[in-house]
Design an enzyme around this catalytic site. Structure first.
Site, PDB file in Angstrom:
ATOM      1  N   ASP A 319       0.859  -1.165   0.000  1.00  0.00           N
ATOM      2  CA  ASP A 319       0.000   0.000   0.000  1.00  0.00           C
ATOM      3  C   ASP A 319       0.908   1.231   0.000  1.00  0.00           C
ATOM      4  OD1 ASP A 319      -2.326   1.701   0.489  1.00  0.00           O
ATOM      5  OD2 ASP A 319      -1.542   1.867   2.526  1.00  0.00           O
ATOM      6  N   ASP A 515      -1.555  -0.812   6.039  1.00  0.00           N
ATOM      7  CA  ASP A 515      -1.747  -0.216   7.363  1.00  0.00           C
ATOM      8  C   ASP A 515      -3.180   0.206   7.647  1.00  0.00           C
ATOM      9  OD1 ASP A 515      -1.676   2.059   5.526  1.00  0.00           O
ATOM     10  OD2 ASP A 515      -1.613   3.264   7.364  1.00  0.00           O
ATOM     11  N   ASP A 519      -7.025  -1.743   3.630  1.00  0.00           N
ATOM     12  CA  ASP A 519      -6.070  -2.788   3.263  1.00  0.00           C
ATOM     13  C   ASP A 519      -6.437  -4.141   3.880  1.00  0.00           C
ATOM     14  OD1 ASP A 519      -4.392  -0.978   1.889  1.00  0.00           O
ATOM     15  OD2 ASP A 519      -3.506  -0.347   3.791  1.00  0.00           O
TER      16      ASP A 519
END
Length: 620
Positions: A319, A515, A519
């Site tokens: 990410d 995080d 996600d």
């Protein structure tokens, strides 16, 4: 040393003492009474604990295990007049079990060390009065008074005072971290020099420290596929060996015409050698040692299955926001004839806004020692920016191109070029002006994590050559960030369901590093989910591995450690099975006496345990 380990050490020592006394009475002093006193002591100290475990497994868990094989082999040796060999077997078996307990205790001590970081309570300010409260009585919103030298009892945010904090127990960061009002304190950290008041954000049971303890406890109970497979076959294998012993005896006695003592002796030697002690301990000794070494470096594996999965990862997807970046907007640059005056005006305007871009500009002014320009009648214009009046009555403003057009301001060629360049880099642009005049252009962007490019380069060097960034941000932002961190592949404009789909399409096995809440589905779908500790609780719960220092530089070391652990497991299993396959037929053929079979068997167990313990010294 735990009481269980202390008891194991004492029993092993008693077994050794009994063996030595028995050998002395038999071979040196020729005293049968001393001889049998020693051997009986060795059999009781070494055999009763193993026998108790064997009976518990047999009658409670309904399965056979290696403890039963060892006890029967020792009794079998005694039955043919080889009490010394039986005592030697029990001593080596007891020693290997004690070493196993010690190895497992090394990882258990990591949990206990974390639990010991919790203070018994804290001083709380309630109703203007200071009061001592136990951990369970601390509530969200309480004001903790944390004095120098005290541990923080719960996750909290400083509201008054400044200090430095030792965060090494939680993050491993060796240097003290300065804390001012607004900064967060993690439970278990140590206040060094200033007395502060901090508002409790989470109760002690849900704190960072409590979450660490929970993760470590979970990690010790969940097993890898190899470990589970080994345990699943332990009982059927033990049953096969037990059934093979009378078959071997019958073959030797009636097929080859050996006398009763010789046939029984070889059958007992076969049972000792064929017992799978080394096979059973091969995987857990390695995995738990690897997990303990990783935890010391701030990488928490939730299970040994996660270690095994990381060893095979071929693709790592990242990410962007909060993972590769800090999820914190920072001022990248100011393009103006008078940068300081432009920043002062922008900070004066943005001080009246709560927008993250505004706060980035105000923070930059503070860090650079620039005093914000005083303004009045500040007014936010949704979708445009903010405007206010200067002391001389002129209208000052800061915002986007639409706000500049609204003010009738035109950018010159240099300003227009700067605006285009900032856009190409993925920065959010802020135009600052007074009336119809543009004073300057600023770029604000999410700052990259420190040393993120070396961390990704190290990951590539560790053997993970396919690295890709998945982000919901704009194409130009994704392109800019990917170029800065050295990633040649990225996907932009993704929704959570898009990330989930791409995880299934990437060449596997795939690890996802993230995080945020968005996600979590991808972290759960990936072959291995990796969360940074600065992320959300949902992401951390969904992941298999947690980087407690939010340091992606540790990921490459974790990959190398996991692959070393996998190689060690394979080496251990090949060695353990090799001993059985080579020595067992020789034992049946009478080429391996019982003492040598005992040494081969228990020596193999000790060998695989020490191969696992070797990983405890690894540094990530």
């Amino acid at each position: 040393m735990s009481p269980e380990l202390r008891r194991a050490v004492i029993l092993t020592a008693l077994t050794l003492a009994g063996l030595l006394v028995g050998l002395t009475g038999q071979y040196l002093l020729h005293l049968p009474a001393l001889q049998w006193a020693g051997y009986v002591t060795a059999f009781l100290a070494g055999g009763i604990p193993a026998g108790r475990e064997a009976l518990h497994s047999l009658f409670v868990e309904r399965k056979l295990d290696v403890d039963l094989l060892m006890v029967l082999a020792a009794l079998g040796a005694a039955s043919i007049g080889q009490a010394a060999d039986g005592a030697i077997l029990l001593f080596l078996f007891s020693l290997s079990n004690t070493l196993q307990d010690w190895a497992m205790g090394r990882t258990s001590s990591a949990v206990q060390a974390l639990m010991n970081l919790n203070p018994e309570g804290a001083t709380v300010l309630r109703g203007g009065q200071e009061k001592w409260c136990e951990l369970g009585d601390i509530r969200i919103g309480d004001l903790l008074i944390v004095r120098p030298g005290e541990r923080v009892a719960a996750d909290a945010r400083i509201v008054r005072g400044q200090t430095s904090v030792d965060e090494s127990p939680i993050t491993g960061e060796s240097a003290p971290v300065d804390k001012a009002p607004g900064a967060e304190l993690a439970s278990g950290t140590v206040n060094l020099n200033g007395s502060v008041q901090a508002e409790v954000l989470r109760p002690a049971g849900e704190s960072t420290l409590a979450r660490l303890v929970t993760l470590m406890e979970q990690a010790q109970t969940q097993k890898s596929r190899t470990e589970s497979l080994t345990e699943r076959w332990e009982s059927p294998y033990a049953m096969t060996v037990l059934l093979a012993v009378p078959a071997v005896y019958a073959l030797l006695r009636f097929g080859f015409g050996l006398n009763v003592d010789d046939a029984w002796y070889r059958a007992m030697t076969f049972m000792v050698v064929a017992s799978p002690c080394a096979v059973v301990i091969s995987t857990p000794a390695v995995m738990l040692s690897a997990m303990a070494a990783a935890a010391r470096a701030g990488v928490l594996f939730k299970s040994s299955a996660a270690v095994e999965a990381l060893a095979g990862v071929g693709t790592v997807a990242f990410d962007k926001t909060g993972t590769l970046t800090q999820a914190r907007m920072t001022l990248g640059g100011v393009v103006a004839d008078d940068e300081q005056a432009t920043l002062a005006l922008a900070a004066g305007l943005e001080a009246h806004s709560e927008h993250p871009i505004a706060q980035a500009i105000v923070t930059a002014a503070q860090e650079r020692g620039v005093t914000p320009q005083a303004v009045t009648d500040a007014q936010a214009i949704p979708g445009h920016g903010i405007e206010a009046r200067l002391p001389d009555g002129q209208v000052a403003w800061a915002g986007n191109v639409r706000l500049a057009d609204r003010q009738g301001a035109r950018l010159d060629a240099a300003q227009q070029a700067a605006l285009s360049e900032l856009g190409a880099r993925g920065s959010s642009s802020v135009i600052v002006g007074v009336g119809g005049q543009v004073l300057g252009v600023m770029g604000v962007a999410d700052a990259l994590r420190p040393d993120i490019r070396p961390a990704l380069d190290a990951l590539k060097a560790s053997g993970v050559t396919h690295r890709v960034m998945l982000t919901g941000d704009r194409e130009e932002v994704a392109r800019s960030v990917a170029a800065e961190v050295g990633l040649s592949e990225y996907r932009a404009g993704l929704l959570p369901e898009d990330k989930l789909r791409l995880i299934g399409e990437l060449p596997g096995p795939v690890a996802m590093v993230g995080d945020g809440v968005n996600d979590a589905p991808a972290l759960a779908r990936a072959d291995l989910g990796v969360a940074v500790a600065s992320g959300t609780d949902v992401a951390i719960e969904s992941a298999d591995v947690v980087l407690m220092r939010s340091d992606l530089g540790k990921l490459a070391g974790a990959v190398r450690l996991a692959r070393d652990a996998r190689r060690t497991v394979i080496t251990n299993l090949l060695f353990a099975f090799g001993v059985i396959l080579i020595v067992a037929p020789l034992a049946v053929a009478g080429k391996v006496p019982l003492p040598l079979g005992v040494i081969a068997h228990e020596g193999g167990t000790v060998f695989v345990v020490f191969m696992g313990l070797r990983l405890l010294g690894r540094r990530l």
